[in-house]
Structure formats: structure tokens, C-alpha cells
Motif scaffolding. Structure first.
Motif, PDB file in Angstrom:
ATOM      1  N   PHE A 189      56.502 -37.943  47.369  1.00 44.95           N
ATOM      2  CA  PHE A 189      56.172 -36.614  48.155  1.00 44.95           C
ATOM      3  C   PHE A 189      54.798 -36.104  47.298  1.00 44.95           C
ATOM      4  CE2 PHE A 189      60.106 -35.181  50.028  1.00 44.95           C
ATOM      5  CZ  PHE A 189      59.990 -35.566  51.052  1.00 44.95           C
ATOM      6  N   SER A 190      54.742 -36.033  45.932  1.00 48.58           N
ATOM      7  CA  SER A 190      53.462 -35.504  45.268  1.00 48.58           C
ATOM      8  C   SER A 190      52.600 -36.684  45.501  1.00 48.58           C
ATOM      9  CB  SER A 190      53.769 -35.375  43.973  1.00 48.58           C
ATOM     10  OG  SER A 190      54.107 -36.524  43.218  1.00 48.58           O
ATOM     11  N   ASP A 248      66.331 -42.032  52.972  1.00 46.71           N
ATOM     12  CA  ASP A 248      67.067 -41.709  51.864  1.00 46.71           C
ATOM     13  C   ASP A 248      68.301 -41.942  51.857  1.00 46.71           C
ATOM     14  OD1 ASP A 248      67.497 -40.735  49.452  1.00 46.71           O
ATOM     15  OD2 ASP A 248      66.922 -38.629  49.943  1.00 46.71           O
ATOM     16  N   ASP A 286      61.270 -42.742  43.719  1.00 47.57           N
ATOM     17  CA  ASP A 286      61.755 -41.054  43.743  1.00 47.57           C
ATOM     18  C   ASP A 286      61.324 -40.558  44.739  1.00 47.57           C
ATOM     19  OD1 ASP A 286      63.187 -39.067  42.095  1.00 47.57           O
ATOM     20  OD2 ASP A 286      61.258 -38.450  42.137  1.00 47.57           O
ATOM     21  N   LEU A 287      62.047 -39.710  45.560  1.00 49.44           N
ATOM     22  CA  LEU A 287      61.453 -38.879  46.694  1.00 49.44           C
ATOM     23  C   LEU A 287      60.415 -37.716  46.221  1.00 49.44           C
ATOM     24  CD1 LEU A 287      61.361 -38.925  49.445  1.00 49.44           C
ATOM     25  CD2 LEU A 287      63.562 -37.208  49.517  1.00 49.44           C
ATOM     26  N   ASP A 288      60.824 -37.214  45.161  1.00 45.68           N
ATOM     27  CA  ASP A 288      59.654 -36.226  44.686  1.00 45.68           C
ATOM     28  C   ASP A 288      58.329 -36.982  44.211  1.00 45.68           C
ATOM     29  OD1 ASP A 288      61.566 -33.993  44.796  1.00 45.68           O
ATOM     30  OD2 ASP A 288      62.562 -34.270  42.862  1.00 45.68           O
ATOM     31  N   LEU A 289      58.470 -37.894  43.743  1.00 50.23           N
ATOM     32  CA  LEU A 289      57.296 -38.682  43.070  1.00 50.23           C
ATOM     33  C   LEU A 289      56.404 -39.276  44.506  1.00 50.23           C
ATOM     34  CD1 LEU A 289      55.268 -39.842  40.986  1.00 50.23           C
ATOM     35  CD2 LEU A 289      57.059 -41.684  40.740  1.00 50.23           C
TER      36      LEU A 289
END
Length: 100
Positions: free
Chosen positions: A54-55, A80, A49-52
Motif C-alpha cells: 500500500f505505501s 490476500d 507484505d500488504l502494508d508495504l
């Protein structure tokens, strides 16, 4: 699902060897169970997952400062794809099938 290539480099460190920084960055990555990753000679590939991602990259970037670097350069490349599901394994198998 995104595929991301990340390269994190401490600048101005006391040594030309970076393996201890890479190992510490990978310890951060290994704590994140929701991501797959692959170490390469020139960086790391992360799948998930892209948000995960990035974090997690932010934590990886910060870990280099925590290990004594005063300046850090982080490069990120993102693949992506939204038309079909892709993975690190699928991309490699696609190329290998064309080599036969």
C-alpha cells in the motif's frame, strides 16, 4: 503474503502513449527491495507484505503526478490468502499443471 494487481493511468495526458509513465512507476517499485513484482501488458502484479504494498502504491500513484499528469486513476485488486502461502509463481504453476 498478498498478491496485488495495480493499474495506474494518467488521465488527460498530451499523448496516448503511457510507457514513459509506466517506466517511472516501475522505478519507484524497483527501489522497494521487500517486494517482488511482474510487469504485465495491462498492469503490474506485486507480491509481499500488504502494508508495504500500500505505501509503495501511494508512491507510484504520486510519481505520475510528479511527471506532469493532472489527474490519475489507480485501480487495485488484492488477493490476500490466509489459509496457505501463495505466490505469483505458485499460482501460475497451479494452472499450468492443470493444462497438462
Amino acid at each position: 503474503m498478498a498478491l496485488v494487481e495495480v493499474t495506474i493511468v494518467p488521465l488527460g495526458s498530451e499523448s496516448t502513449s503511457l510507457s514513459s509513465y509506466v517506466a517511472d512507476v516501475h522505478k519507484v517499485l524497483e527501489r522497494e527491495k521487500g517486494l517482488k513484482h511482474m510487469l504485465t501488458p495491462m498492469g503490474t502484479i506485486i507480491e509481499g507484505d500488504l502494508d508495504l504494498i500500500f505505501s509503495t502504491i501511494k508512491q507510484m500513484h504520486e510519481s505520475v503526478f510528479e511527471n506532469g499528469a493532472m489527474r490519475v486513476s489507480t485501480s487495485i485488486k488484492i488477493d490476500d490468502r490466509r489459509d496457505k502461502v501463495g505466490s505469483m509463481k505458485q499460482k501460475i504453476e497451479s494452472v499450468e499443471s492443470k493444462l497438462k
